[in-house]
Design a protein around this motif. Structure first.
Motif, PDB file in Angstrom:
ATOM      1  N   ASN A  29       2.457  -8.513  -2.990  1.00 29.73           N
ATOM      2  CA  ASN A  29       2.366  -7.052  -3.021  1.00 29.73           C
ATOM      3  C   ASN A  29       3.660  -6.402  -3.499  1.00 29.73           C
ATOM      4  N   LYS A  78      -8.076  -6.795  -0.233  1.00 24.92           N
ATOM      5  CA  LYS A  78      -9.205  -6.084  -0.839  1.00 24.92           C
ATOM      6  C   LYS A  78     -10.514  -6.870  -0.779  1.00 24.92           C
ATOM      7  N   GLY A 128      -4.505  -3.015   4.785  1.00 21.14           N
ATOM      8  CA  GLY A 128      -3.618  -2.597   3.703  1.00 21.14           C
ATOM      9  C   GLY A 128      -2.158  -2.744   4.055  1.00 21.14           C
ATOM     10  N   ASP A 158      -0.149  -2.444 -10.514  1.00 17.25           N
ATOM     11  CA  ASP A 158      -1.398  -1.701 -10.672  1.00 17.25           C
ATOM     12  C   ASP A 158      -1.201  -0.202 -10.458  1.00 17.25           C
ATOM     13  N   ARG A 213      -2.778  -5.838  -1.222  1.00 16.00           N
ATOM     14  CA  ARG A 213      -3.874  -6.043  -2.179  1.00 16.00           C
ATOM     15  C   ARG A 213      -4.620  -7.347  -1.946  1.00 16.00           C
ATOM     16  N   GLY A 253      -5.365   2.402  -0.856  1.00 14.65           N
ATOM     17  CA  GLY A 253      -4.503   2.960  -1.899  1.00 14.65           C
ATOM     18  C   GLY A 253      -4.733   4.423  -2.166  1.00 14.65           C
ATOM     19  N   ASN A 258       0.841  -1.203   0.000  1.00 17.04           N
ATOM     20  CA  ASN A 258       0.000   0.000   0.000  1.00 17.04           C
ATOM     21  C   ASN A 258       0.874   1.250   0.000  1.00 17.04           C
TER      22      ASN A 258
END
Length: 414
Positions: free
Chosen positions: A369, A257, A249, A374, A254, A323, A133
Motif C-alpha cells: 500500500n 478489496k 482499509g 492508483d 488495497r 477510498g 487508504n
C-alpha cells in the motif's frame, strides 16, 4: 559528568535528526511527483490561489465549506510575489512541512513524559507515515488541515511550561484551519482544567478563542456551503463504512478489496469485532490515548452527519467504497492502529497476541500500500500554462486545468 551529558544530548539529537529525515523520505517516496512535478489539486487553484490573486489579504477571512481554512489561504498569499509557475511547488513544500510537523512533536522531548517508550513513539510515527487508504491528505495543501488537527491535538495534550510565540502561532493557524478545534473543544477544556494550577493556560485560552471564531463561521455559512444531498443512511451502511474503510482499509489497504466482496453478509460480525478491540484499547490506554480516540470518534461522527463526498448522489452508499473520501478515515485509522499498539504492550498474553497480530497484518500489508499508484494525480501541464500566462499581456484571461479531472480556474493577468 558534564561531558557525558553533552555526549548523550548529541547522540539523542543525532538520532532525532536521522529518524526525522527517514520519515520525511518515506512520505515523499509514497508519491514523489508531488514534490518533483507538483500540480494544483482541486481547491488549490479554484479557491486558494485564485481568490488570493484577485482579492489579496482579505481572502484569509473567507470561509469555505463552512469554516476558515487559514493554512491554505496563508500559503496562497505567500505565493503571490512569486511567478505562478512556482505556486504548486510552494503549495507542495508547505503541505509536506505541515505533514511532518506531528512527527517532529512526537519525537521531541515534550512527549517523552507522555509516551515514555521511545520505540512506541517511533512505531506511532511509522503508522502515521505508511497509513493506507490515505492518498488525499498526502502532500496536499487543501487537505493539510487534517495534519494540522494532529499538530493541534499534540500541542494541547503535551505540557508546555514556557511561553512560545511559535507555539501560540501554530495553535492559532491549526485551530483556524478546518473545524477540528470545535471537535477538540471538550479536550481543550479538560486539559486546561487539569493544568491551570501547574502551568500557564494561555495556549488553551487561545485555542478556545479560535474555536469560538470557527463556530461563528460554521453557524453563519455552513448551510450555504455544505452538500445538501440525502445521506442514504442505514444501519448496514454505517457498519459497512467502518469495516471497509477503517478496519479492512486501515489494516490491509488495497489488499483487502477482494476480501470486502466476500464479507458483505458478515459485515456486522467484523464491525462488532472492531468495536470490541477499540473498547478494550480505550479501557487499557492512557489518558492521552482516550482523548485521541474521543477526537477520532468526533471526526468520523461529524463526517457521517455532514460529509462532502457528492453533491448529486446519496452519500453513505458512496462512502462504503474503500477510498471514497479517505481523508475522513485517516485519523480514525491511525487511532485504531495505535489501539492495537496499546494491546500489544499489555501484560495479558491473549490481549498482547491479538495486538501484535493486528499490527503484523498492518505492517506486512504496508509495502503493498506504500505507493499511491492508483491515485488520480497526473501531470496536466500546468507549468506550460503558467509560462504562457507569465508572457501574456495585462488583461489577458487564461483558463488553468488542475487535478482531478474536471477542476479548473481562470485568472486575469494584472
Amino acid at each position: 559528568m558534564k561531558n557525558h551529558n553533552n555526549n548523550n544530548l548529541q547522540i539523542a539529537a543525532r538520532e532525532y535528526i536521522i529518524y526525522f529525515l527517514v520519515f520525511i523520505l518515506l512520505i515523499v517516496l509514497r508519491r514523489p511527483e508531488a514534490i518533483f512535478h507538483p500540480e494544483f489539486w482541486a481547491e488549490d487553484g479554484v479557491f486558494w490561489y485564485q481568490q488570493a490573486y484577485k482579492i489579496g489579504f482579505s481572502s484569509i477571512f473567507m470561509p469555505e465549506n463552512g469554516y476558515l481554512q487559514s493554512i491554505s489561504r496563508l500559503v496562497a498569499l505567500i505565493s503571490q510575489p512569486f511567478p505562478l509557475s512556482f505556486a504548486p511547488a510552494i503549495f507542495a513544500i508547505s503541505a509536506l512541512t505541515v505533514q511532518v510537523a506531528p512527527i517532529a512533536i512526537l519525537l521531541s522531548k515534550r512527549f517523552e513524559d507522555i509516551i515514555k517508550n521511545k520505540y512506541a513513539r517511533i512505531i506511532i510515527c511509522l503508522i502515521y507515515v505508511v497509513v493506507p487508504n490515505s492518498f488525499e491528505p498526502n502532500i496536499n495543501l487543501t487537505n493539510a488541515q487534517w495534519h494540522l488537527s494532529l499538530v493541534l491535538f499534540l500541542l494541547i495534550v503535551s505540557d508546555s511550561y514556557k511561553h512560545s510565540i511559535i507555539e501560540y502561532t501554530t495553535i492559532i493557524v491549526s485551530a483556524l484551519s478546518g473545524p477540528f478545534s470545535i471537535l477538540m473543544s471538550p479536550i481543550i477544556i479538560f486539559e486546561a482544567y487539569n493544568k491551570y494550577k501547574l502551568m500557564s493556560i494561555n495556549k488553551y485560552i487561545i485555542a478556545l478563542a479560535c474555536t469560538f471564531i470557527q463556530s461563528y463561521f460554521l453557524i453563519v455559512s455552513m448551510v450555504k456551503t455544505r452538500s445538501t444531498e440525502n445521506l442514504g443512511a442505514s444501519i448496514k451502511s454505517f457498519a459497512t463504512i467502518f469495516v471497509n474503510n477503517i478496519f479492512i482499509g486501515g489494516t490491509f489497504g488495497r489488499l483487502g478489496k477482494p476480501f470486502i466482496l466476500s464479507i458483505d453478509n458478515h459485515v456486522y460480525v467484523f464491525f462488532v469485532f472492531l468495536f470490541v478491540l477499540i473498547v478494550v484499547a480505550f479501557i487499557l490506554g492512557s489518558k492521552v490515548y482516550k482523548e485521541f480516540l474521543f477526537f477520532s470518534a468526533a471526526i468520523i461522527g461529524t463526517a457521517l452527519v455532514s460529509p462532502m463526498v457528492s453533491l448529486t448522489q446519496p452519500q453513505w452508499p458512496l462512502m462504503e467504497t474503500m477510498g471514497a473520501g479517505d481523508r475522513y478515515y485517516v485519523i480514525p485509522i491511525i487511532a485504531m492502529n495505535i489501539g492495537f499498539l496499546v494491546l500489544a504492550f499489555n501484560k495479558n498474553l491473549i490481549i498482547k497476541i491479538i495486538g501484535i497480530f493486528m499490527l503484523l497484518i498492518f505492517f506486512l500489508s504496508a509495502p503493498f500500500n506504500f505507493l499511491y499508484n492508483d491515485s488520480p494525480y497526473k501531470n496536466i501541464g500546468f507549468y506550460r500554462e503558467a509560462m504562457l500566462f507569465y508572457k501574456s499581456n495585462p488583461g489577458t484571461t487564461m483558463k488553468f486545468n488542475e487535478a482531478p479531472s474536471g477542476w479548473n480556474f481562470y485568472l486575469i493577468k494584472k
